[in-house]
Scaffold this active site. Structure first.
Site, mmCIF file in Angstrom:
data_model
loop_
_atom_site.group_PDB
_atom_site.id
_atom_site.type_symbol
_atom_site.label_atom_id
_atom_site.label_comp_id
_atom_site.label_asym_id
_atom_site.label_seq_id
_atom_site.Cartn_x
_atom_site.Cartn_y
_atom_site.Cartn_z
ATOM 1 C CD GLU A 186 0.458 5.554 14.626
ATOM 2 O OE1 GLU A 186 1.406 6.091 14.015
ATOM 3 O OE2 GLU A 186 -0.091 4.517 14.234
ATOM 4 C CE LYS B 11 1.010 -4.447 10.436
ATOM 5 N NZ LYS B 11 1.176 -3.600 9.246
ATOM 6 C CE LYS C 135 6.706 5.537 11.129
ATOM 7 N NZ LYS C 135 6.473 4.187 10.904
ATOM 8 C CG ASN D 211 5.325 3.736 14.446
ATOM 9 O OD1 ASN D 211 5.520 4.777 13.830
ATOM 10 N ND2 ASN D 211 5.107 2.586 13.843
ATOM 11 N N GLY E 204 4.415 1.533 -0.414
ATOM 12 C CA GLY E 204 5.515 1.525 -1.379
ATOM 13 C C GLY E 204 5.043 1.932 -2.764
ATOM 14 C CB SER F 272 26.368 -5.095 47.487
ATOM 15 O OG SER F 272 25.385 -4.104 47.508
ATOM 16 C CB VAL G 215 -1.022 0.085 1.164
ATOM 17 C CG1 VAL G 215 -2.281 -0.680 0.846
ATOM 18 C CG2 VAL G 215 -0.434 -0.355 2.485
#
Ligand SMILES: *[C@@H]1O[C@H](CO)[C@@H](O)[C@H](O)[C@H]1NC(C)=O
Ligand SMILES: *[C@@H]1O[C@H](CO)[C@@H](O)[C@H](O)[C@H]1NC(C)=O
Length: 423
Positions: free
Chosen positions: A131, A201, A124, A128, A15, A418, A13
């Protein structure tokens, strides 16, 4: 045969439309040969990008990794482009990139050189993540309107249309109004028929992982990712809804108009927090990797073309233009005042929602961040004492920072402490 300016692999879609967009601007396609510039425009993991950049540099190939946002339409008519990588490539591709990018204001392109190696993809990735946060914040506002105020879909659509004329003016608010009023073929609203189980994703998750990795409290994006995970437990949720009680359902007794204003301000203030956290992460990553990032330039790249495009990003650009060294967006006068003006409403919206049993992970985490960040003294002194008590991890005294000491809390402690570390 005509010489090509650029070749594009991956014609789905976005590209396909990007190639058409380049063609419209007079740039010719195919024929890639060795020694050219390779541009990766996918959502690659920034560390893969850094590695590829180094490998290709060794072979004499200029590698550019560019974030691309805007979806199908943006790709065709003007996306937001976030290129980074080997800067020697930039003069060769600058004209192509800036001509096809979205334009804002007086024609400023939403595309500029971001920085070395994986910087373009890191930026980017944070885009996202933001978003994810913006979407979840809108969902929480919708939930409050629907379940506290009992509003109908067309009425909610009108509210979002109104908000779209305010400081919230943005692509996501606009499409929310359109989604709310959308009718299915049977004449009913489509939205309430959609299964409430969100997909993802992975770029939001990567942002949250980077936040943990670099120790930056990007809590809102993290909560937005977890909210999607929780929603995906849909079948469990149905079972739980039959067993776990919430507060008794009551009719909203307050003033509807003023509560809507509270929700609007809660959304705006939370959004300011989310962007503040996103820019904190960018700053820390720049430090980690030695990138020089132009924060105002990044805000401008996001101002148009991409999914988070909004009028608000123009204000962020102004803040960083005004003070490029700005340590934190909340400390900028404009945002400081904006949050101050929203504060009472923000607290009101959250407390009403909590009383009604509405989950608002992003509204609440944003407020907790604000309250945490502005506190002169946090209860972390007790954490330090606990760590020293059970693990001899040592602590510093307020009066003597930099000196790590161990206390014999129990009277039977040993003399071994420690070494101190920060993680
Ligand atoms: C939202 O505002 C923009 C202008 O900033 C306008 O172009 C768009 O049509 C508005 N959308 C809705 C749904 O009102
Ligand atoms: C811790 O305190 C107890 C009781 O006062 C004492 O006997 C012990 O020696 C102390 N331990 C160390 C390491 O100072």
């Amino acid at each position: 045969m005509a010489q090509a300016d650029i070749a594009l692999i991956g014609l789905a879609v976005m590209g396909q439309n990007l190639v058409l967009n380049m063609n419209d601007h007079g740039f010719v396609v195919p024929l890639l040969e060795a020694g050219d510039i390779i541009i990766d425009g996918g959502n690659s993991e920034y560390r893969d990008t850094t590695r590829r950049c180094q490998d290709l540099k060794a072979k004499g190939i200029l590698f550019v990794r560019s974030g691309v946002s805007g979806g199908e339409e943006g790709a065709r008519y003007g996306p937001s482009l976030m290129p980074g990588g080997n800067k020697e490539a930039w003069p060769h591709i600058k004209t192509i990139f800036q001509s096809i990018a979205a334009k804002v204001g007086t024609g400023e392109p939403c595309c500029d050189w971001v920085g070395d190696e994986g910087a373009g993809h890191f930026v980017k990735m944070v885009h996202n993540g933001i978003e994810y946060g913006d979407m979840q914040l809108i969902c929480e506002a919708y939930h409050l309107m629907k379940d506290v105020l009992g509003m109908e879909h067309d009425e909610m659509a009108k509210v979002f249309e109104e908000w779209n004329k305010t400081e919230l003016d943005s692509f996501l608010i606009e499409i929310t109004a359109n989604i709310l009023k959308f009718h299915d073929t049977d004449g009913q609203h489509l939205l309430p028929k959609i299964r409430d189980s969100a997909g993802q994703k992975g770029t939001g998750k990567w942002t949250a992982i980077s936040a943990l990795e670099y120790g930056v409290p990007v809590t809102l994006i993290g909560e937005a990712v977890f909210a999607r995970c929780l929603s995906s437990l849909k079948d469990e949720g149905i079972q739980a809804s039959k067993k776990l009680a919430g507060p008794p359902k009551t009719k909203f007794g307050g003033d509807k108009k003023s509560f809507l204003e509270d929700i609007q301000k809660a959304l705006y203030a939370s959004k300011i927090i989310s962007y503040t956290q996103g820019f904190m992460l960018l700053r820390q990553a720049a430090k980690e990797f030695g990138w020089t990032l132009n924060y105002g330039g990044i805000a401008l790249m996001w101002r148009g073309g991409c999914i988070i495009r909004s009028v608000f990003l123009g204000k962020i650009k102004d803040a960083f233009d005004w003070n490029p060294q700005l340590q934190n967006l909340l400390l900028d006068d404009f945002f400081k005042t904006a949050v101050q003006k929203c504060q009472d409403s923000w607290r009101q919206a959250i407390s009403t929602g909590v009383q009604a049993g509405i989950p608002m992970p992003c509204f609440t985490t944003a407020l907790s961040f604000y309250d945490g960040y502005r506190h002169e003294m946090l209860p972390a002194n007790l954490i330090q004492a606990q760590r020293d008590y059970f693990g001899a991890h040592t602590y510093e005294l307020l009066a003597k920072p930099g000196q790590f000491i161990h206390t014999n809390w129990t009277g039977h402690g040993g003399s071994v402490s420690s070494s101190s570390y920060n993680a």
